[in-house]
Structures are given as structure tokens and as C-alpha cells.
Motif scaffolding. Structure first.
Motif, PDB file in Angstrom:
ATOM      1  N   LEU A 296       0.827  -1.205   0.000  1.00  0.00           N
ATOM      2  CA  LEU A 296       0.000   0.000   0.000  1.00  0.00           C
ATOM      3  C   LEU A 296       0.864   1.258   0.000  1.00  0.00           C
ATOM      4  CD1 LEU A 296      -2.831  -1.047   2.480  1.00  0.00           C
ATOM      5  CD2 LEU A 296      -3.061  -0.669   0.019  1.00  0.00           C
TER       6      LEU A 296
ATOM      7  N   VAL B  26      -9.452   0.552  -4.193  1.00  0.00           N
ATOM      8  CA  VAL B  26      -9.318  -0.817  -3.697  1.00  0.00           C
ATOM      9  C   VAL B  26     -10.625  -1.570  -3.883  1.00  0.00           C
ATOM     10  CG1 VAL B  26      -8.984  -2.249  -1.634  1.00  0.00           C
ATOM     11  CG2 VAL B  26      -7.490  -0.279  -2.045  1.00  0.00           C
TER      12      VAL B  26
ATOM     13  N   LEU C 297      -7.092  -0.523   5.614  1.00  0.00           N
ATOM     14  CA  LEU C 297      -7.568   0.353   4.543  1.00  0.00           C
ATOM     15  C   LEU C 297      -8.039   1.686   5.097  1.00  0.00           C
ATOM     16  CD1 LEU C 297      -9.459  -2.208   2.264  1.00  0.00           C
ATOM     17  CD2 LEU C 297      -7.171  -1.238   1.938  1.00  0.00           C
TER      18      LEU C 297
END
Length: 264
Positions: free
Chosen positions: A108, A158, A142
Motif C-alpha cells: 500500500l 481498492v 484500509l
């Protein structure tokens, strides 16, 4: 494919596992350099609660370790070599991007700092001894990156995928705005008529299922669903899914697929 305005998204499966060792940072960087629209990764939980990018339950195939991923700590996994099994592994074993375990957090970081638009497909692997904790940890991470509530203009988007319908239900309960893909290897009841579970808006059939069930992709489109097909590596399969105008092609060979699309 006569309509030149049609062009599916191209996702690098496990980073583009044909060219470089799967789920290594080197593979993902190569896929981005090649121009892939998105990246696909699998995630599992370590014994001490870290999300790592590994496909198999066991370490034997893609590392010099043995045993279950879920039974190891992050430190134990980080000591292993995850690249030397691959034919493209360099002679210099000091290149960490080719051999080091990749955590989802590190991936990420790279995607968010890439300076370009990237679609990231994250598959949660089940069954797992940690059950729903996999999705809880994923949503928490996230949120840390501001990716759990997608914004249309955000450079990184995502999508969560799983073969497990219950995993999709957990994602919908915790992060209802996150798009989900229901992965298909076999045909569950009702799916052939265009039904997907727990709010999934995209079907993710394997190419073998597409070949044996020619009515599947048309049924999904008629029901208003998108389709991402995996793992499309050969020209006849690519031409088949392009004829069906799929929305996404998940491939070990992103450079090959992109070159073919550029020549169509």
C-alpha cells in the motif's frame, strides 16, 4: 473486437507472476512500469496479526520455508527467501525486492506513493484459522490509508475479492462502500442466472469456468454485473474474454496482454 473504444482493465495477477517471483515488490513495480491498470494480491494473517501477500496456505512452493503461513510470526517469515524458486531470480541474492516477504502495508505504501492511478484487487484467503479477523484487519488497514470509503477521484481504488461469500458479507458490514468481487471456480446455485451474494457487483470467474459455461458472462452482463476473469495468460483465452467484452483481465502476463490490446 470492432469497437476501438472498448478496452478492459488489465490487472497484474500476484504482480505478474510470469516474469518475476509472485507477490514480490519487484513484480509489482515491474507491472506498474509496464502500464498495468491494476494489481492483484492475496492476503493471509500471520500468527502475530500481520497481513502478508502470500497465496498458498503453506510456504513450501514459494519460499525456502516449510509449514503454514498462519503459524509463523512476521519476523519468522521475513527471514525466508520468497524469490529463489522462480526462474527469473537473479544470481545476486542480496536484492531484497526479489526475495523478501511483502506485507500488505508495504504494498500500500508503494501504490499510494506511485504518483499514478492504480486499482488494487485484494483477495482474502479462506478457510483461515483466523476467520473473520482477516477482514477486520484488512478494513482497519484500509481505513488507515483512507481507502475504505472510495472517492471517485482518488488515485488509488481498492476492491476486495474472495471465493468465500461470508468474507464478502463481512466486508459489506464493516465497509459498505468498498466494492467486492465474488470469485468463482465452480458454479454455485443461482449464479448462472446472474445472482451474486452480499452486494457483490462484480463476478470473478476463472477462465476454465468461462470456457465450460459459455452462458455465464452474458448472464452476468444481463444482470448488470461487471466481470473480471482470471487467470488469462494465453492468446485464445484473451480473445475469448475480449469477445465477451469483460471489464477486467487478471493475468500473470500483463505486458503481453497490454501489447495485444495496443495492437487491436
Amino acid at each position: 473486437m470492432n469497437d476501438r473504444s472498448y478496452r478492459p482493465l488489465v490487472f497484474a495477477h500476484r504482480g505478474g507472476a510470469d516474469e518475476l517471483p509472485e507477490h514480490t515488490l519487484a513484480a509489482y513495480l515491474r507491472a506498474l512500469d509496464a502500464g498495468a491498470d491494476g494489481l492483484e494480491c492475496d492476503v493471509r494473517l500471520t500468527r502475530d496479526g500481520h497481513l502478508v501477500c502470500v497465496h498458498d496456505r503453506r510456504l513450501d512452493r514459494t519460499s525456502n520455508g516449510r509449514g503454514l503461513v498462519s503459524s509463523k510470526t512476521l519476523a519468522e517469515l521475513d527471514a525466508l527467501n520468497f524469490g529463489s524458486w522462480h526462474p527469473a531470480y537473479p544470481a545476486d541474492d542480496d536484492v531484497p525486492d526479489f526475495s523478501r516477504l511483502l506485507t500488505l502495508e508495504r504494498l500500500l505504501d508503494v501504490v499510494c506513493s506511485s504518483g499514478r492511478r492504480v486499482r488494487l484487487l485484494i483477495e482474502t484467503k479462506h478457510p483461515s484459522r483466523y476467520g473473520a479477523e482477516v477482514e477486520r484487519r484488512l478494513v482497519r488497514m484500509l481505513r488507515k490509508y483512507g481507502l475504505a470509503e472510495p472517492q471517485p477521484d482518488a488515485p488509488v481504488q481498492v476492491t476486495v475479492m474472495s471465493f468465500a461469500a461470508l468474507a464478502l458479507r463481512r466486508i459489506r458490514a464493516q465497509a459498505p462502500a468498498l466494492p467486492t468481487v465474488y470469485l468463482l471456480e465452480l458454479m454455485p446455485p443461482g449464479v448462472g442466472r446472474g445472482r451474486l451474494p452480499f452486494g457483490a457487483r462484480t463476478a470473478g470467474p476463472g477462465i476454465d469456468l468461462v470456457r465450460t459455461r459459455p452462458g455465464l458472462l452474458p448472464a452476468m452482463r444481463a444482470a448488470g454485473h461487471q466481470t473480471y476473469v482470471w487467470t488469462v495468460n494465453e492468446l485464445p483465452d484473451l480473445e475469448l474474454v475480449l469477445e465477451h467484452r469483460v471489464d477486467g483481465v487478471i493475468t500473470d502476463r500483463p505486458r503481453f496482454v497490454l501489447e495485444h490490446l495496443g495492437g487491436v
